[in-house]
Design a protein around this motif. Structure first.
Motif, PDB file in Angstrom:
ATOM      1  N   UNK A  80      -8.049   0.823  -4.393  1.00  0.00           N
ATOM      2  CA  UNK A  80      -7.899   2.219  -3.986  1.00  0.00           C
ATOM      3  C   UNK A  80      -8.795   2.457  -2.791  1.00  0.00           C
ATOM      4  N   UNK A  81      -8.344   3.312  -1.888  1.00  0.00           N
ATOM      5  CA  UNK A  81      -9.196   3.717  -0.778  1.00  0.00           C
ATOM      6  C   UNK A  81      -9.014   5.211  -0.580  1.00  0.00           C
ATOM      7  N   UNK A  82     -10.093   5.958  -0.689  1.00  0.00           N
ATOM      8  CA  UNK A  82     -10.079   7.405  -0.475  1.00  0.00           C
ATOM      9  C   UNK A  82     -10.923   7.685   0.760  1.00  0.00           C
ATOM     10  N   UNK A  83     -10.292   7.995   1.899  1.00  0.00           N
ATOM     11  CA  UNK A  83     -11.063   8.311   3.105  1.00  0.00           C
ATOM     12  C   UNK A  83     -11.938   9.549   2.880  1.00  0.00           C
ATOM     13  N   UNK A 112       0.824  -1.200   0.000  1.00  0.00           N
ATOM     14  CA  UNK A 112       0.000   0.000   0.000  1.00  0.00           C
ATOM     15  C   UNK A 112       0.867   1.263   0.000  1.00  0.00           C
ATOM     16  N   UNK A 113       0.479   2.227  -0.839  1.00  0.00           N
ATOM     17  CA  UNK A 113       1.139   3.535  -0.867  1.00  0.00           C
ATOM     18  C   UNK A 113       0.133   4.593  -0.447  1.00  0.00           C
ATOM     19  N   UNK A 114       0.573   5.523   0.378  1.00  0.00           N
ATOM     20  CA  UNK A 114      -0.279   6.652   0.738  1.00  0.00           C
ATOM     21  C   UNK A 114       0.011   7.790  -0.240  1.00  0.00           C
ATOM     22  N   UNK A 115      -1.047   8.356  -0.790  1.00  0.00           N
ATOM     23  CA  UNK A 115      -0.931   9.447  -1.746  1.00  0.00           C
ATOM     24  C   UNK A 115      -1.537  10.691  -1.101  1.00  0.00           C
ATOM     25  N   UNK A 116      -0.724  11.722  -0.911  1.00  0.00           N
ATOM     26  CA  UNK A 116      -1.171  12.957  -0.253  1.00  0.00           C
ATOM     27  C   UNK A 116      -1.463  14.057  -1.258  1.00  0.00           C
ATOM     28  N   UNK A 117      -2.044  15.131  -0.744  1.00  0.00           N
ATOM     29  CA  UNK A 117      -2.299  16.366  -1.490  1.00  0.00           C
ATOM     30  C   UNK A 117      -3.206  16.167  -2.702  1.00  0.00           C
ATOM     31  N   UNK A 152     -10.145  17.528  -3.480  1.00  0.00           N
ATOM     32  CA  UNK A 152     -11.310  16.941  -2.832  1.00  0.00           C
ATOM     33  C   UNK A 152     -12.254  16.276  -3.829  1.00  0.00           C
ATOM     34  N   UNK A 153     -11.999  16.474  -5.099  1.00  0.00           N
ATOM     35  CA  UNK A 153     -12.826  15.877  -6.147  1.00  0.00           C
ATOM     36  C   UNK A 153     -12.189  14.647  -6.773  1.00  0.00           C
ATOM     37  N   UNK A 154     -11.068  14.194  -6.258  1.00  0.00           N
ATOM     38  CA  UNK A 154     -10.379  13.035  -6.814  1.00  0.00           C
ATOM     39  C   UNK A 154     -11.239  11.785  -6.645  1.00  0.00           C
ATOM     40  N   UNK A 157     -19.449  13.457   7.564  1.00  0.00           N
ATOM     41  CA  UNK A 157     -20.655  14.266   7.399  1.00  0.00           C
ATOM     42  C   UNK A 157     -20.832  14.821   5.989  1.00  0.00           C
ATOM     43  N   UNK A 158     -19.749  15.322   5.400  1.00  0.00           N
ATOM     44  CA  UNK A 158     -19.867  15.938   4.074  1.00  0.00           C
ATOM     45  C   UNK A 158     -19.642  14.947   2.943  1.00  0.00           C
ATOM     46  N   UNK A 159     -19.028  13.787   3.241  1.00  0.00           N
ATOM     47  CA  UNK A 159     -18.687  12.761   2.251  1.00  0.00           C
ATOM     48  C   UNK A 159     -17.645  13.241   1.237  1.00  0.00           C
ATOM     49  N   UNK A 160     -16.983  14.371   1.517  1.00  0.00           N
ATOM     50  CA  UNK A 160     -15.893  14.846   0.660  1.00  0.00           C
ATOM     51  C   UNK A 160     -14.609  14.107   1.015  1.00  0.00           C
ATOM     52  N   UNK A 161     -13.736  13.999   0.040  1.00  0.00           N
ATOM     53  CA  UNK A 161     -12.431  13.389   0.250  1.00  0.00           C
ATOM     54  C   UNK A 161     -11.663  14.176   1.308  1.00  0.00           C
ATOM     55  N   UNK A 162     -10.857  13.466   2.088  1.00  0.00           N
ATOM     56  CA  UNK A 162     -10.016  14.131   3.086  1.00  0.00           C
ATOM     57  C   UNK A 162      -8.702  14.616   2.492  1.00  0.00           C
ATOM     58  N   UNK A 163      -8.494  14.421   1.187  1.00  0.00           N
ATOM     59  CA  UNK A 163      -7.306  14.939   0.528  1.00  0.00           C
ATOM     60  C   UNK A 163      -6.147  13.961   0.410  1.00  0.00           C
ATOM     61  N   UNK A 164      -6.394  12.703   0.771  1.00  0.00           N
ATOM     62  CA  UNK A 164      -5.361  11.686   0.586  1.00  0.00           C
ATOM     63  C   UNK A 164      -6.038  10.364   0.254  1.00  0.00           C
ATOM     64  N   UNK A 165      -5.221   9.410  -0.182  1.00  0.00           N
ATOM     65  CA  UNK A 165      -5.753   8.098  -0.559  1.00  0.00           C
ATOM     66  C   UNK A 165      -4.677   7.040  -0.351  1.00  0.00           C
ATOM     67  N   UNK A 166      -5.095   5.792  -0.424  1.00  0.00           N
ATOM     68  CA  UNK A 166      -4.187   4.652  -0.394  1.00  0.00           C
ATOM     69  C   UNK A 166      -4.375   3.869  -1.679  1.00  0.00           C
TER      70      UNK A 166
END
Length: 79
Positions: free
Chosen positions: A43-46, A15-20, A23-25, A50-59
């Motif tokens: 892929x996992x995008x946290x 697993x790789x963490x992808x930052x930055x 929010x629309x990714x 409440x808003x269901x928007x991306x937190x700006x990072x993914x795995x």
């Protein structure tokens, strides 16, 4: 891609963490970029609870460690 359930053979994936990320990714956006480096398993995008928007990072999970290393080298510092 798993949407709420783990993919097969998860214990052998890398697993790789992808930052930055914006929010629309979407997982499709990540797939089009990372599939060039090798076979992507998941892929996992946290998302915000409440808003269901991306937190700006993914795995991004790869089946092969060498593919993950190639992705790390190719994507490090990329916008």
């Amino acid at each position: 891609m798993s949407y709420g359930r783990p993919p097969p053979r998860i214990e052998s994936m890398v697993s790789l963490k992808v930052d930055n990320l914006t929010y629309r990714t979407t997982p499709e956006d990540l797939h089009s970029v990372f599939e060039r480096c090798g076979e992507v398993g998941d892929f996992y995008i946290p998302r915000d609870r409440f808003t269901r928007e991306s937190k700006g990072f993914a795995f991004v999970r790869f089946y092969d460690k060498r593919d993950a290393e190639d992705a790390l080298d190719a994507m490090d510092g990329r916008w």
